[in-house]
Design an enzyme around this catalytic site. Sequence first.
Site, PDB file in Angstrom:
ATOM      1  N   ASP A 218       0.862  -1.191   0.000  1.00 48.43           N
ATOM      2  CA  ASP A 218       0.000   0.000   0.000  1.00 48.43           C
ATOM      3  C   ASP A 218       0.897   1.240   0.000  1.00 48.43           C
ATOM      4  OD1 ASP A 218      -2.211   1.858   0.600  1.00 48.43           O
ATOM      5  OD2 ASP A 218      -3.332   0.052   1.084  1.00 48.43           O
ATOM      6  N   HIS A 241       2.136   1.950  -3.174  1.00 50.05           N
ATOM      7  CA  HIS A 241       1.195   2.856  -3.830  1.00 50.05           C
ATOM      8  C   HIS A 241       1.709   4.289  -3.872  1.00 50.05           C
ATOM      9  CE1 HIS A 241      -2.454  -0.045  -3.143  1.00 50.05           C
ATOM     10  NE2 HIS A 241      -1.449  -0.590  -3.777  1.00 50.05           N
TER      11      HIS A 241
END
Length: 393
Positions: A218, A241
């Site tokens: 993430d 991310h």
Amino acid sequence: MGMKLNTTAIALVLLLASAAEVSEGASFDVTKHGAKADGSDISQALLAAWKEACASPTPSSVLVPAGTYGLGQICFEGPCKAPINLIVEGTLKAPVDTKNFKADAGWVAFQNIDHFTLSGKGVFDGQGPAVWGKKCARSSYCGALPINLKFNFLTNSMVRDVTTKDSKQFHVNVLGCKNLSFYHFTVSAPEESLNTDGIHIGRSSGINITNTNIKTGDDCISIGDGSEQITIDQVTCGPGHGISVGSLGKYANEAPVVGIKVTGSTLTNTQNGIRVKTWPASPAGIASNMHFEDIIMNNVGNPILIDQEYCPYSQCKQQIPSRVKISDVTFKNIRGTSSTELAVKLVCSSGVPCQNVQLTDINLKFNGGAPTSICKNVKPILGGVQQPRSCSA
Ligand SMILES: *[C@@H]1O[C@H](CO)[C@@H](O)[C@H](O)[C@H]1NC(C)=O
Ligand SMILES: *[C@@H]1O[C@H](CO)[C@@H](O)[C@H](O)[C@H]1NC(C)=O
């Protein structure tokens, strides 16, 4: 000759002895408190050593020597009488099954300590793979899993050299801290691990993250509400991310985000690059004075991204604009490759348009042709190279 060598040798021995004395201070080895490197839970031994060290009127350290240990849910509480250092040289493994953990307390927490240092070549292994299989979207399942390391209300503290691996949820949460630095820190988890943000910061000021390597599933770093004077330098991110401010505006009473600086960093194969995201239909909020400079993007999706229509799983009233005001943002010397045709996306709020956004020396290439940009509710100030040329339409 022999005489000279002897003197040198004696001087060296004396030097080493005094260096050892200085670095150890009052030292508490957890294996002297009953901990065994056989996989059994050492939390009782570790807390006993911590309690003694914390009561020491002179600087002290607690040592977990090399070896592999089991460790249950634990909270290292201050205040302590003097500076305190936890040195982890071994690997600490979380239990696979954490359903008896106290909710929201994380796996390993450090709380209310001044002049705390966490160091050593050790690893905090969250044993996440056993639980990552399940879907996080919309369910509270992922949010209820323990965070590997929680730093709550620390001041003048340092985290260096250690590794957090395979957390079940976020790797690190920083809350209510002042003057906390991460130096030569490592986050390690595979791309497919769900909801494993590397370092999340909220309600904190004076947080430095330098020379740090983050590989996760993430956001590498996410900066939440109430973050001020956050400096990120020489960080490598990917997979992951990207580096995010936000999401902001989901809740009432969020504090401003002010003074973010990301420099000299490299993102590789990440889903996004530098991202500022706020929810539509939000309460009023502020995100300002954010500077992103000298950043290399290697095959990164949406390298430059302001998204004030951030609304995953359609959980919001999309048609009502965000009221988080974004201002004084610079993107300077951002170069490399975009994995998406859309390399620069500046989607600001129609309710509170972005103010003073500057793009200087943007040089992004896209493998499948010319990279593109979109702009909404923003008139950026452009300087130097512009590839793509933003907002020229
Ligand atoms: C910040 O914390 C460090 C210890 O990590 C300390 O040496 C330094 O003096 C602190 N800075 C301020 C401004 O208090
Ligand atoms: C954190 O970064 C800021 C800005 O570069 C710097 O002034 C400060 O001294 C740093 N603090 C520590 C503890 O390294």
